[in-house]
Design a protein around this motif. Structure first.
Motif: not given
Length: 471
Positions: A373-374, A196-210, A379-381
């Motif tokens: 994403r919007d 499920l970590s593969r979904l991180l860029p789906f839900t947060e802007k500008r997540v860069n992953i290798v 992020r405040a939490i």
């Protein structure tokens, strides 16, 4: 919002080579309350509505020579020409672009609310032909009608409230079903969460992953066929013009259109001008901005590097990045990637991993992630809960917070304030995984550039620190 997925028993849809969000729409349209599908009817409908690219010439013949109206299920984008005031459209799948098309004003008034929802949208388009007139204007393929294929409405608050009815383990299984996987096929929770970590860029802007993983773990499927908001670049050449901005055409590249760009089998991708691309990437990965000529490009797209790795190289304490293209094999560039997914923890695709039973519609689910994403409240939490040790590296802090925010959106979308999530859950499912992902990047940096990164650690937050802050 749910559909019966019988992927283990039937290879029918995999044989069609269609995206999962289209597959779920078809299943929604043509299945009964028990999930049974009449495949003969479905086959005829797909053959009629979803022609292959090599059938486009015969479709044009029917439209232009036969004066027929033809309906097809495809992706459409619209544009308004400033100089002529003409409203045009393109069908990228069939290489039909704006200069050959027209949307007449009365058709635009009827369908513009649906067509303007996003830059590109899927639906059933009805095409016709407008022949050259007395004014010698060229003939045009015209849009006659449009039907959005989405069978539901997106209610983000309903989704958040529904999450409250599940334990975290149950919710993880719900998420796996939404992306076409059977949770019973995994040996433990760690495998599930790595997947499920593969979904991180789906839900947060500008997540860069290798991610480096063995072959057959489903990288191409998840990033290429699950969401209409992503772009999978498989092999071949990538230019700065295609990715960022084309100075000749004066058009923004992929970063202006998608939530993420995934470079699949990144070892096979080449760049027309590596130094040019490297310069643009450094600026973009750092701040979401880069300059091309006198043009400043701003994007919200995450960048993902996907590569296959040999079993003998699956060791985060060895140089795992040496097989990357030279454009990426530089510490200053790698440092701008937020985290690393250890893909060898994800099992190779097998029959037991195919979804079996009722699950969230993949199209619905990826639309939810796109809307999350919007939402800036998560992020405040994270800012409130995470304690930053003195002298922490700014890139490390931003990477961990960005990944942590994506994890909260994925696993705890119902959380509205810091007190809504237990410190144990926050640490276990959000903060520690984010730190682990960043740590692998830091270890690789220390190997590649020991002088610059050999003595640098990453921020670490103990359970004691979390409890003390909460109190």
């Amino acid at each position: 919002m749910v559909v019966y997925k019988n992927l283990k028993e039937s290879n029918y849809f995999s044989d069609l080579s269609i995206p999962s969000f289209l597959r779920d729409w078809i299943m929604q349209e043509y299945s009964d309350d028990k999930g049974n599908i009449d495949y003969e009817i479905v086959g005829k409908q797909i053959e009629r509505l979803y022609p292959q690219k090599d059938e486009w010439l015969s479709i044009k013949d029917r439209i232009i020579q036969g004066n027929e109206s033809v309906k097809i299920l495809t992706r459409i984008s619209v544009d308004i020409d400033i100089s002529t005031n003409d409203i045009t459209f393109s069908l990228p799948i069939y290489d039909l672009y704006n200069k050959l098309t027209l949307i007449e004003p009365w058709i635009w008034d009827k369908y513009k609310d649906e067509l303007l929802v996003s830059k590109e949208i899927w639906g059933i388009v009805e095409l016709g032909y407008l022949p050259p007139g007395d004014n010698k204007k060229d003939g045009k393929i015209i849009l006659k009608s449009f039907q959005n294929f989405c069978p539901y409405e997106i209610d983000l608050e309903y989704y958040k409230e529904a999450r409250k009815n599940f334990t975290i383990d149950e919710w993880i299984d719900v998420l796996l079903g939404a992306i076409d996987y059977n949770p019973l096929g995994y040996k433990d929770n760690i495998d599930k969460r790595t997947m499920l970590s593969r979904l991180l860029p789906f839900t947060e802007k500008r997540v860069n992953i290798v991610e480096l993983a063995p072959k057959g773990t489903g990288k191409s499927y998840l990033f290429g066929r699950l969401s209409k908001y992503g772009w999978l670049a498989s092999g071949g050449k990538m230019s700065r013009a295609k990715m960022f901005y084309d100075l000749q055409k004066k058009t923004t590249g992929l970063v202006g259109s998608y939530d993420y760009i995934a470079f699949d089998e990144v070892q096979t991708i080449s760049f027309s001008d590596p130094s040019e691309m490297k310069g643009a990437l450094k600026g973009y990965l750092e701040s979401g901005e880069c300059s091309v000529g006198d043009k400043k490009i701003v994007g919200k797209t995450g960048v993902i590097l996907l590569g296959n790795i040999d079993m003998n190289d699956m060791d985060e304490n060895c140089d795992m990045f040496r097989s990357l293209p030279r454009v990426f094999y530089e510490s200053a560039l790698i440092d701008r990637f937020h985290g690393f997914i250890a893909g060898w923890k994800i099992p190779r695709m097998n029959e037991d991993l195919k979804a079996q039973g009722w699950a969230l519609n993949s199209e619905y689910f990826t639309d939810i992630l796109h809307q999350l994403r919007d939402d800036l409240s998560y992020r405040a939490i994270v800012n409130e809960l995470v304690i930053i040790p003195p002298q922490s590296d700014t890139r490390d802090v931003e990477a961990i917070k960005r990944l942590c925010t994506a994890y909260i959106k994925l696993f705890f979308p119902h959380v509205h304030q810091a007190s809504d999530i237990s410190m144990f859950d926050f640490m276990t499912y959000c903060l520690k995984p984010a730190i682990d992902m960043r740590t692998i990047i830091k270890r690789q940096l220390a190997i590649i550039d020991p002088i610059e990164f050999g003595k640098k650690g990453v921020p670490y937050l103990s359970m004691k620190d979390v409890h003390e802050k909460n109190n």
